[in-house]
Design a protein around this motif. Structure first.
Motif, PDB file in Angstrom:
ATOM      1  N   ARG A 183       0.902  -0.753  -0.155  1.00 21.91           N
ATOM      2  CA  ARG A 183       0.128   0.305  -0.331  1.00 21.91           C
ATOM      3  C   ARG A 183       1.093   1.110  -0.025  1.00 21.91           C
ATOM      4  NH1 ARG A 183      -3.812   2.728   4.529  1.00 21.91           N
ATOM      5  NH2 ARG A 183      -4.838   4.082   3.199  1.00 21.91           N
ATOM      6  N   CYS A 184       0.804   2.183  -1.114  1.00 20.51           N
ATOM      7  CA  CYS A 184       0.869   3.856  -1.123  1.00 20.51           C
ATOM      8  C   CYS A 184       1.079   4.358   0.167  1.00 20.51           C
ATOM      9  CB  CYS A 184       1.430   3.978  -2.144  1.00 20.51           C
ATOM     10  SG  CYS A 184       1.794   5.161  -2.684  1.00 20.51           S
ATOM     11  N   LEU A 185       1.740   5.222   1.178  1.00 21.09           N
ATOM     12  CA  LEU A 185       1.356   6.013   1.638  1.00 21.09           C
ATOM     13  C   LEU A 185       0.975   7.045   0.960  1.00 21.09           C
ATOM     14  CD1 LEU A 185       2.040   7.559   4.143  1.00 21.09           C
ATOM     15  CD2 LEU A 185       4.597   8.614   2.985  1.00 21.09           C
ATOM     16  N   SER A 186       0.680   7.303  -0.609  1.00 28.90           N
ATOM     17  CA  SER A 186      -0.449   8.470  -0.660  1.00 28.90           C
ATOM     18  C   SER A 186      -1.435   7.615  -1.400  1.00 28.90           C
ATOM     19  CB  SER A 186       1.023   8.915  -2.239  1.00 28.90           C
ATOM     20  OG  SER A 186       1.064   7.673  -2.825  1.00 28.90           O
ATOM     21  N   ASP A 187      -1.990   6.372  -0.822  1.00 29.66           N
ATOM     22  CA  ASP A 187      -3.560   5.935  -1.144  1.00 29.66           C
ATOM     23  C   ASP A 187      -4.432   6.219   0.481  1.00 29.66           C
ATOM     24  OD1 ASP A 187      -5.080   4.235  -1.509  1.00 29.66           O
ATOM     25  OD2 ASP A 187      -4.610   2.860  -0.505  1.00 29.66           O
ATOM     26  N   ASP A 188      -5.533   7.773  -0.314  1.00 26.85           N
ATOM     27  CA  ASP A 188      -6.032   8.093   0.716  1.00 26.85           C
ATOM     28  C   ASP A 188      -7.374   6.296   0.474  1.00 26.85           C
ATOM     29  OD1 ASP A 188      -7.792   9.852   1.900  1.00 26.85           O
ATOM     30  OD2 ASP A 188      -7.573  11.477   0.322  1.00 26.85           O
ATOM     31  N   ILE A 189      -8.055   6.995   1.672  1.00 26.05           N
ATOM     32  CA  ILE A 189      -8.997   5.820   2.347  1.00 26.05           C
ATOM     33  C   ILE A 189     -10.128   5.477   0.672  1.00 26.05           C
ATOM     34  CG2 ILE A 189     -11.762   5.530   3.410  1.00 26.05           C
ATOM     35  CD1 ILE A 189      -8.874   5.538   5.489  1.00 26.05           C
ATOM     36  N   ASP A 190     -10.475   6.501  -0.884  1.00 34.93           N
ATOM     37  CA  ASP A 190     -10.583   5.972  -1.519  1.00 34.93           C
ATOM     38  C   ASP A 190     -10.299   5.898  -2.348  1.00 34.93           C
ATOM     39  OD1 ASP A 190     -13.326   6.120  -0.782  1.00 34.93           O
ATOM     40  OD2 ASP A 190     -13.690   8.180  -0.642  1.00 34.93           O
ATOM     41  N   GLY A 191      -8.582   5.392  -2.289  1.00 38.83           N
ATOM     42  CA  GLY A 191      -7.388   5.891  -3.230  1.00 38.83           C
ATOM     43  C   GLY A 191      -7.692   4.212  -3.862  1.00 38.83           C
ATOM     44  N   ASP A 192      -6.335   3.533  -5.160  1.00 39.08           N
ATOM     45  CA  ASP A 192      -6.859   2.418  -5.359  1.00 39.08           C
ATOM     46  C   ASP A 192      -4.833   2.449  -5.411  1.00 39.08           C
ATOM     47  OD1 ASP A 192      -7.679   0.701  -6.845  1.00 39.08           O
ATOM     48  OD2 ASP A 192      -8.152   1.325  -8.342  1.00 39.08           O
TER      49      ASP A 192
ATOM     50  N   VAL B  43      -7.201  -0.004   6.543  1.00 41.06           N
ATOM     51  CA  VAL B  43      -7.847   1.010   6.096  1.00 41.06           C
ATOM     52  C   VAL B  43      -9.072   0.181   5.980  1.00 41.06           C
ATOM     53  CG1 VAL B  43      -6.512   0.293   3.966  1.00 41.06           C
ATOM     54  CG2 VAL B  43      -8.282   2.618   4.168  1.00 41.06           C
ATOM     55  N   THR B  44      -9.889   0.076   5.526  1.00 39.08           N
ATOM     56  CA  THR B  44     -11.326  -0.753   5.109  1.00 39.08           C
ATOM     57  C   THR B  44     -12.102  -0.125   3.545  1.00 39.08           C
ATOM     58  OG1 THR B  44     -11.671  -1.226   7.219  1.00 39.08           O
ATOM     59  CG2 THR B  44     -13.698  -1.509   5.762  1.00 39.08           C
ATOM     60  N   LYS B  45     -12.018  -0.587   2.811  1.00 40.13           N
ATOM     61  CA  LYS B  45     -12.188   0.523   1.848  1.00 40.13           C
ATOM     62  C   LYS B  45     -13.434  -0.492   0.567  1.00 40.13           C
ATOM     63  CE  LYS B  45      -7.701   1.438   0.200  1.00 40.13           C
ATOM     64  NZ  LYS B  45      -7.597   2.800  -0.818  1.00 40.13           N
ATOM     65  N   LEU B  46     -14.014   1.016   1.045  1.00 38.82           N
ATOM     66  CA  LEU B  46     -15.515   0.293  -0.161  1.00 38.82           C
ATOM     67  C   LEU B  46     -15.681   0.295  -1.371  1.00 38.82           C
ATOM     68  CD1 LEU B  46     -19.350   1.913   0.815  1.00 38.82           C
ATOM     69  CD2 LEU B  46     -18.441   1.235  -1.167  1.00 38.82           C
ATOM     70  N   ASP B  47     -15.702  -0.946  -1.913  1.00 39.53           N
ATOM     71  CA  ASP B  47     -15.750  -1.266  -3.558  1.00 39.53           C
ATOM     72  C   ASP B  47     -16.619  -0.933  -3.600  1.00 39.53           C
ATOM     73  OD1 ASP B  47     -13.138  -2.443  -2.982  1.00 39.53           O
ATOM     74  OD2 ASP B  47     -13.844  -4.829  -3.153  1.00 39.53           O
ATOM     75  N   GLN B  48     -18.283  -1.588  -3.771  1.00 39.92           N
ATOM     76  CA  GLN B  48     -19.207  -1.067  -4.524  1.00 39.92           C
ATOM     77  C   GLN B  48     -20.709  -1.172  -4.034  1.00 39.92           C
ATOM     78  OE1 GLN B  48     -18.524  -0.881  -8.215  1.00 39.92           O
ATOM     79  NE2 GLN B  48     -20.851   0.138  -8.262  1.00 39.92           N
TER      80      GLN B  48
ATOM     81  N   HIS C  95     -12.896  -3.878   0.616  1.00 47.36           N
ATOM     82  CA  HIS C  95     -11.703  -4.875   1.339  1.00 47.36           C
ATOM     83  C   HIS C  95     -11.243  -3.912   2.331  1.00 47.36           C
ATOM     84  CE1 HIS C  95     -10.225  -2.744  -2.179  1.00 47.36           C
ATOM     85  NE2 HIS C  95      -9.226  -2.189  -1.653  1.00 47.36           N
ATOM     86  N   ALA C  96     -10.036  -4.617   3.136  1.00 44.38           N
ATOM     87  CA  ALA C  96      -9.645  -4.084   4.248  1.00 44.38           C
ATOM     88  C   ALA C  96      -8.138  -4.561   4.475  1.00 44.38           C
ATOM     89  CB  ALA C  96     -11.026  -4.361   5.805  1.00 44.38           C
ATOM     90  N   TYR C  97      -7.342  -3.580   4.863  1.00 45.76           N
ATOM     91  CA  TYR C  97      -6.095  -3.815   5.251  1.00 45.76           C
ATOM     92  C   TYR C  97      -5.533  -3.461   6.635  1.00 45.76           C
ATOM     93  CZ  TYR C  97      -0.564  -3.846   3.979  1.00 45.76           C
ATOM     94  OH  TYR C  97       0.744  -3.955   3.706  1.00 45.76           O
TER      95      TYR C  97
ATOM     96  N   GLY D 234       0.259   9.675   6.058  1.00 45.20           N
ATOM     97  CA  GLY D 234      -0.907   8.766   5.493  1.00 45.20           C
ATOM     98  C   GLY D 234      -2.108   8.182   6.047  1.00 45.20           C
ATOM     99  N   ALA D 235      -2.966   8.501   5.423  1.00 46.65           N
ATOM    100  CA  ALA D 235      -4.794   8.734   5.248  1.00 46.65           C
ATOM    101  C   ALA D 235      -5.410   8.081   6.609  1.00 46.65           C
ATOM    102  CB  ALA D 235      -5.350   8.094   4.008  1.00 46.65           C
ATOM    103  N   THR D 236      -6.321   8.538   7.125  1.00 41.07           N
ATOM    104  CA  THR D 236      -6.385   7.687   8.525  1.00 41.07           C
ATOM    105  C   THR D 236      -8.347   7.924   8.366  1.00 41.07           C
ATOM    106  OG1 THR D 236      -6.523   9.407   9.900  1.00 41.07           O
ATOM    107  CG2 THR D 236      -4.818   7.660   9.835  1.00 41.07           C
ATOM    108  N   GLY D 237      -8.781   7.035   8.788  1.00 38.75           N
ATOM    109  CA  GLY D 237     -10.735   7.608   9.072  1.00 38.75           C
ATOM    110  C   GLY D 237     -11.113   6.371   8.286  1.00 38.75           C
ATOM    111  N   TRP D 238     -12.912   6.167   8.913  1.00 40.25           N
ATOM    112  CA  TRP D 238     -13.751   5.241   8.411  1.00 40.25           C
ATOM    113  C   TRP D 238     -13.881   5.734   7.494  1.00 40.25           C
ATOM    114  CZ3 TRP D 238     -16.672   5.493  13.342  1.00 40.25           C
ATOM    115  CH2 TRP D 238     -15.645   5.239  14.927  1.00 40.25           C
ATOM    116  N   ILE D 239     -15.042   3.990   6.711  1.00 42.57           N
ATOM    117  CA  ILE D 239     -15.643   4.854   5.237  1.00 42.57           C
ATOM    118  C   ILE D 239     -16.483   5.426   5.840  1.00 42.57           C
ATOM    119  CG2 ILE D 239     -16.654   4.156   3.470  1.00 42.57           C
ATOM    120  CD1 ILE D 239     -15.352   1.268   4.040  1.00 42.57           C
TER     121      ILE D 239
END
Ligand SMILES: Nc1nc2c(c(=O)[nH]1)N[C@H]1C(S)=C(S)[C@@H](COP(=O)(O)O)O[C@H]1N2
Ligand SMILES: [Mo]
Length: 499
Positions: free
Chosen positions: A272-281, A390-395, A409-411, A487-492
């Motif tokens: 995971r890249c440091l510049s990945d946002d909560i909604d990033g890819d 991080v917890t991400k919402l795909d769809q 997905h989550a990591y 690095g980004a933080t926070g919930w969806i």
């Protein structure tokens, strides 16, 4: 009756082994050797779980074992074809059956051998010797109906001659084998690839079935890339070296063969890249194949506690030596050779750290005394610690009957993801989402699925939240921040309409 059966078994083996041994004497373990080719085919046909279990169980002996085993199977097969066809001709024809039978047997052996090696020339001598063996074993009592007469060679003489030939052929083959190690390496590489592929399959089988869900394994070409240059450095594995410099007793240098000669490890791991946002890819998972850096550095006397790593580009990062030894130096990805954009010929995988430390095109490790940041630290970023959860919402899938299916997905680095919790009321109450099974390595993704069945009492929309609890029991922090600097933080946080 018993005697005749035993004689037939001996005859089959004598014909088959002689055919195979001739091929071995001439071609040793090159791809023109019957058993090498047959082994390749067997590796393709056998289930990958079986192949990887055998490799894990027997390690480096697996190749040798599989050569002996497939050699035996092939010998029985060829022997049965030789003797069987000879017999059949004898039954069908009444005159000249001996000559015709041997000729038919030889031709059949030739055809089968040519198919197995995929080459006509390499099949000639083994088939001729196989045919000759048919002629010779035909003299064994029990093979022909005629009684053994004094003029004929005795069983002992026949078998002794065949055995002597086979021993000689094997000696010649083993001597020649020294000159054809290349195919053995290729066979080994085939087995390594199969094992990595079976890890990819394992992961895909653990994937939850829902639409638009991020796969547990990202394919090459889909897996994100972050590179300080628009084009990856063009390196050649044959010329590539990794040097160990700085505070060491004696500088060391490793080449591509050195890293592949270590104990080979496979692992599932996300980056995971440091510049990945909560909604990033900028978060993906793959199966990596390589060696442990600790194994590689085993004989190097290191005099410092940190290392500055250099890529073949202008990129550099420091890391504690203890952590470096825990890293994997990968040369394979998802069963393929590591692609140029992901660091060919070799890149580092660092447990529990941000992607920026995962040095691609690694060429030098300089041992130093103290932590010294790296490329992005010198440009205002700050993220030398562990990778954020991080917890991400795909769809959001709208299923039949009004069901709302939320997938993601989550990591959480090597702490692992224990649970993903979901709230429909802005965080007042929480429920567990369904999770994909944890892969054997925790430093990976887990998929989650949560289904909402709205009824008439519900508000017109849900204040959806999702967060994870990692393997150490820590709940992902609510506090929202963007990627810069650490690095980004926070919930969806999503508002989902009920219909
Ligand atoms: N040599 C080198 N290594 C590098 C980089 C780079 O630009 N050069 N980028 C880093 C960053 S910021 C990340 S997030 C990961 C990305 O790895 P990937 O491109 O294989 O996904 O590689 C890291 N390793
Ligand atoms: Mo990154």
């Amino acid at each position: 009756m018993k005697r005749a059966f035993l004689t037939n078994v001996i005859a089959v083996l004598a014909i088959g082994v002689s055919t195979v041994a001739t091929s071995f004497a001439l071609f040793a373990t090159s791809e023109r050797f019957l058993v090498s080719s047959f082994n390749f085919v067997a590796l393709e046909i056998l289930p990958s779980e079986f192949v990887s279990t055998v490799i894990q169980e027997f390690g480096n002996d697996a190749l040798w074992l599989s050569m002996v085993f497939t050699g035996f199977v092939l010998s029985v097969l060829l022997g049965a074809i030789g003797l069987g066809s000879y017999r059949l001709v004898g039954r069908v024809l009444s005159v000249y059956e001996r000559e015709v039978g041997v000729a038919v047997a030889t031709v059949l052996l030739f055809v089968v051998a040519a198919v197995v090696v995929g080459d006509i020339v390499s099949a000639i001598a083994p088939a001729l010797v196989g045919g000759l063996a048919v002629l010779v074993v035909e003299d064994l009592p029990g093979i022909t109906e005629e009684p053994l007469d004094a003029e004929r060679r005795t069983t002992v003489q026949v078998l002794g001659g065949i055995a002597a030939f086979n021993i000689l052929a094997h000696v010649v083959g083993f001597i020649r084998r020294e000159q054809t190690q290349a195919t053995e390496q290729a066979l080994q590489a085939g087995a390594v690839r199969r094992e990595a592929e079976s890890l990819v399959n394992d992961a895909n089988e653990k994937s939850l079935a829902a639409e638009n869900l991020k796969p547990l394994i990202s394919e090459i070409g889909v897996f994100y890339t972050v590179d300080i240059n628009p084009e990856p450095p063009q390196l050649n594995a044959n010329e590539w070296t990794l040097s160990v410099t700085g505070a060491v007793d004696e500088e060391a240098s490793f080449d591509y063969n050195d890293i592949q000669g270590q104990e080979i490890v496979h692992e599932h791991k996300a980056i995971r890249c440091l510049s990945d946002d909560i909604d990033g890819d900028l978060l993906d998972n793959a199966v990596w194949t390589g060696c442990r850096v600790g194994d590689l550095l085993d004989d190097v006397e290191l005099q410092g506690d940190y290392a500055m790593m250099y890529g073949a580009d202008e990129y550099y990062y420091s890391i504690a030596v203890d952590e470096l030894k825990d890293c994997t130096l990968a040369f394979g990805m998802n069963g393929f050779e590591l692609p140029p954009e992901h660091g060919y010929p070799a890149r580092l995988l660092v447990p529990n750290r941000w992607g920026k430390l995962h040095m691609k095109w690694l060429v030098e490790i300089e041992i130093i005394d103290a932590e010294d940041g790296g490329y992005w630290e010198d440009r205002g970023w700050d993220g030398m610690g562990e990778v954020n959860a991080v917890t991400k919402l795909d769809q959001i899938n709208r299923l039949g009957g009004g069901t709302i299916q939320v997938v993601g997905h989550a990591y959480a680095g090597s702490r692992g993801v224990d649970t993903v919790e979901v709230s429909l009321d802005g965080g007042d109450s929480w429920e567990d989402a369904m999770l994909s099974e944890q892969l054997p390595d925790p430093d990976t993704l887990r998929q989650w699925v949560y289904e909402i069945q709205p009824d008439e009492h519900d508000e017109s929309s849900f204040e959806f939240r999702a967060r994870l609890v990692d393997g150490e029991g820590t709940t992902q922090t609510e506090e929202q921040s963007g990627p810069h600097p650490d690095g980004a933080t926070g919930w969806i946080e999503r508002s989902i309409s009920a219909n």
